[in-house]
Design a protein around this motif. Structure first.
Motif, short mmCIF file in Angstrom:
data_model
loop_
_atom_site.label_atom_id
_atom_site.label_comp_id
_atom_site.label_asym_id
_atom_site.label_seq_id
_atom_site.Cartn_x
_atom_site.Cartn_y
_atom_site.Cartn_z
N VAL A 170 -3.67 7.53 1.65
CA VAL A 170 -2.82 8.51 0.97
C VAL A 170 -3.51 9.88 0.93
O VAL A 170 -2.84 10.92 1.00
CB VAL A 170 -2.47 8.03 -0.45
CG1 VAL A 170 -1.71 9.10 -1.22
CG2 VAL A 170 -1.64 6.75 -0.38
N GLY A 186 0.81 -1.21 0.00
CA GLY A 186 0.00 0.00 0.00
C GLY A 186 0.84 1.26 0.00
O GLY A 186 0.54 2.22 -0.72
N ARG A 225 -0.66 3.80 -8.49
CA ARG A 225 -1.93 3.69 -7.78
C ARG A 225 -3.10 3.65 -8.75
O ARG A 225 -4.03 2.84 -8.59
CB ARG A 225 -2.09 4.87 -6.81
CG ARG A 225 -3.38 4.81 -6.01
CD ARG A 225 -3.54 5.99 -5.08
NE ARG A 225 -4.80 5.90 -4.37
CZ ARG A 225 -5.27 6.83 -3.55
NH1 ARG A 225 -4.56 7.93 -3.34
NH2 ARG A 225 -6.43 6.67 -2.95
N GLU A 226 -3.10 4.53 -9.74
CA GLU A 226 -4.20 4.55 -10.71
C GLU A 226 -4.28 3.25 -11.49
O GLU A 226 -5.36 2.84 -11.91
CB GLU A 226 -4.01 5.73 -11.66
CG GLU A 226 -4.19 7.08 -11.00
CD GLU A 226 -3.95 8.23 -11.98
OE1 GLU A 226 -3.77 7.94 -13.18
OE2 GLU A 226 -3.94 9.40 -11.55
N ILE A 259 2.73 1.48 -3.50
CA ILE A 259 1.85 1.83 -4.62
C ILE A 259 1.20 3.19 -4.40
O ILE A 259 1.10 4.02 -5.32
CB ILE A 259 0.77 0.75 -4.82
CG1 ILE A 259 1.42 -0.59 -5.17
CG2 ILE A 259 -0.22 1.16 -5.89
CD1 ILE A 259 0.47 -1.76 -5.12
N GLY A 260 0.76 3.45 -3.17
CA GLY A 260 0.01 4.67 -2.89
C GLY A 260 0.81 5.94 -3.05
O GLY A 260 0.24 6.99 -3.37
N THR A 261 2.12 5.87 -2.84
CA THR A 261 2.95 7.08 -2.97
C THR A 261 3.41 7.32 -4.40
O THR A 261 4.17 8.26 -4.64
CB THR A 261 4.17 6.96 -2.05
OG1 THR A 261 4.88 5.74 -2.31
CG2 THR A 261 3.74 6.96 -0.59
N ARG A 262 2.97 6.48 -5.31
CA ARG A 262 3.28 6.66 -6.73
C ARG A 262 1.96 6.79 -7.49
O ARG A 262 1.26 5.79 -7.69
CB ARG A 262 4.09 5.48 -7.25
CG ARG A 262 5.50 5.40 -6.67
CD ARG A 262 6.17 4.09 -7.03
NE ARG A 262 7.60 4.11 -6.70
CZ ARG A 262 8.09 3.92 -5.50
NH1 ARG A 262 7.27 3.70 -4.48
NH2 ARG A 262 9.40 3.95 -5.28
N PRO A 263 1.58 7.99 -7.90
CA PRO A 263 0.27 8.22 -8.52
C PRO A 263 -0.04 7.30 -9.69
O PRO A 263 -1.15 6.77 -9.79
CB PRO A 263 0.34 9.69 -8.96
CG PRO A 263 1.34 10.31 -8.03
CD PRO A 263 2.35 9.26 -7.77
N GLU A 310 -4.77 0.03 -8.18
CA GLU A 310 -5.85 0.09 -7.20
C GLU A 310 -7.18 -0.47 -7.73
O GLU A 310 -7.84 -1.25 -7.02
CB GLU A 310 -6.06 1.52 -6.69
CG GLU A 310 -7.07 1.60 -5.57
CD GLU A 310 -7.18 2.99 -4.97
OE1 GLU A 310 -7.71 3.12 -3.85
OE2 GLU A 310 -6.71 3.95 -5.63
N LEU A 369 -3.93 2.35 0.75
CA LEU A 369 -4.06 3.17 -0.46
C LEU A 369 -5.00 4.35 -0.23
O LEU A 369 -4.74 5.47 -0.67
CB LEU A 369 -4.56 2.31 -1.62
CG LEU A 369 -3.58 1.27 -2.18
CD1 LEU A 369 -4.27 0.38 -3.20
CD2 LEU A 369 -2.38 1.97 -2.81
#
Length: 256
Positions: free
Chosen positions: A140, A77, A87-88, A80-84, A91, A137
């Motif tokens: 964020v 999480g 994440r898109e 992935i969450g700190t990389r836009p 997620e 996620l």
């Protein structure tokens, strides 16, 4: 006693009274809803050294499965969450996969890990992973842009921002995911043991059912329920002690 506590106590009493009324309704209903005194007597048959061994096996599988699922879920999480872009991309796939009933994938675990402890640990880990990673996620959005801008002005590195900005801001939501992940892991472990196992609490439930020892079966289920409640209460108090009850933290609490 607060109104909320009174409501909870009255709810439990209502369930107990309804249960006994169903047992007294006749037409063989007591076979499916044993009288309360029969149910209490069944605990004497259930609480044996053999059952203690079942509990130990279940707790072992639950602990390691939950730990693995939580660690991997938090790491994935945060990563992935700190990389836009990541994440898109990832997620939506995780959201879709999380809706799949976990028990339908248990035969896959059996195929690769056999009927032993490993498949139960994998089932618990799989159940814990999705709530943890999805909550992480979602957390964020708890990170305010002003904090990140301040961190960049101070020329902090990525790991410094992760430690001093992302994790403190995301901690309450991530902890909510951990709580839900542990609850899901309990369900996954017991269900897996009820499908293919020769020991464990889930196995014991199915064993009593197959022997048509209904009071004993309910006694085990009540013990599982009580254990789940104790875990939930313990995690709730731990969250309050750590000030992880939810909501945004103030700027003063985000130390660079």
């Amino acid at each position: 006693m607060s109104p909320l506590v009174r409501i909870r106590v009255l709810s439990v009493l209502a369930v107990v009274v309804l249960w006994e009324l169903l047992a007294l309704s006749g037409a063989g209903a007591d076979e499916f809803f044993p009288h309360l005194w029969t149910l209490f007597a069944a605990f004497g048959d259930v609480l044996t050294a053999e059952f203690a061994g079942d509990v130990g096996i279940t707790l072992f599988q639950l602990f390691w499965g939950s730990a693995a699922g939580i660690v991997v879920g938090l790491a994935a999480g945060l990563l992935i969450g700190t990389r836009p872009l990541a994440r898109e991309t990832v997620e939506p796939l995780l959201v879709y996969l999380s809706t799949v009933p976990k028990i339908v994938l248990y035969p896959v675990f059996l195929l690769f890990l056999s009927v032993g402890t490993e498949s139960k640990i994998a089932m618990a880990a799989f159940g814990a992973f999705f709530p943890v990673v999805l909550h992480t996620l979602g957390a964020v959005s708890d990170v305010r842009p002003v904090w990140l801008n301040a961190a960049r002005l101070l020329q902090t590195g990525r790991w410094q921002r992760m430690r001093h900005v992302y994790v403190p801001a995301m901690a309450p939501t991530m902890y909510a995911g951990v709580r839900l992940g542990i609850a899901t892991a309990i369900i996954g472990t017991v269900m897996a043991e009820s499908k293919a196992a020769d020991a464990g609490v889930g196995y014991r439930v199915i064993f009593y059912y197959s022997q048509y020892q209904i009071p004993q079966m309910y006694a085990v289920l009540l013990l599982v329920f009580l254990f789940s409640v104790l875990v939930a209460v313990g995690l709730d108090r731990l969250g309050r002690a750590l000030r992880l009850g939810g909501g945004h933290r103030s700027e003063q609490e985000i130390s660079l």
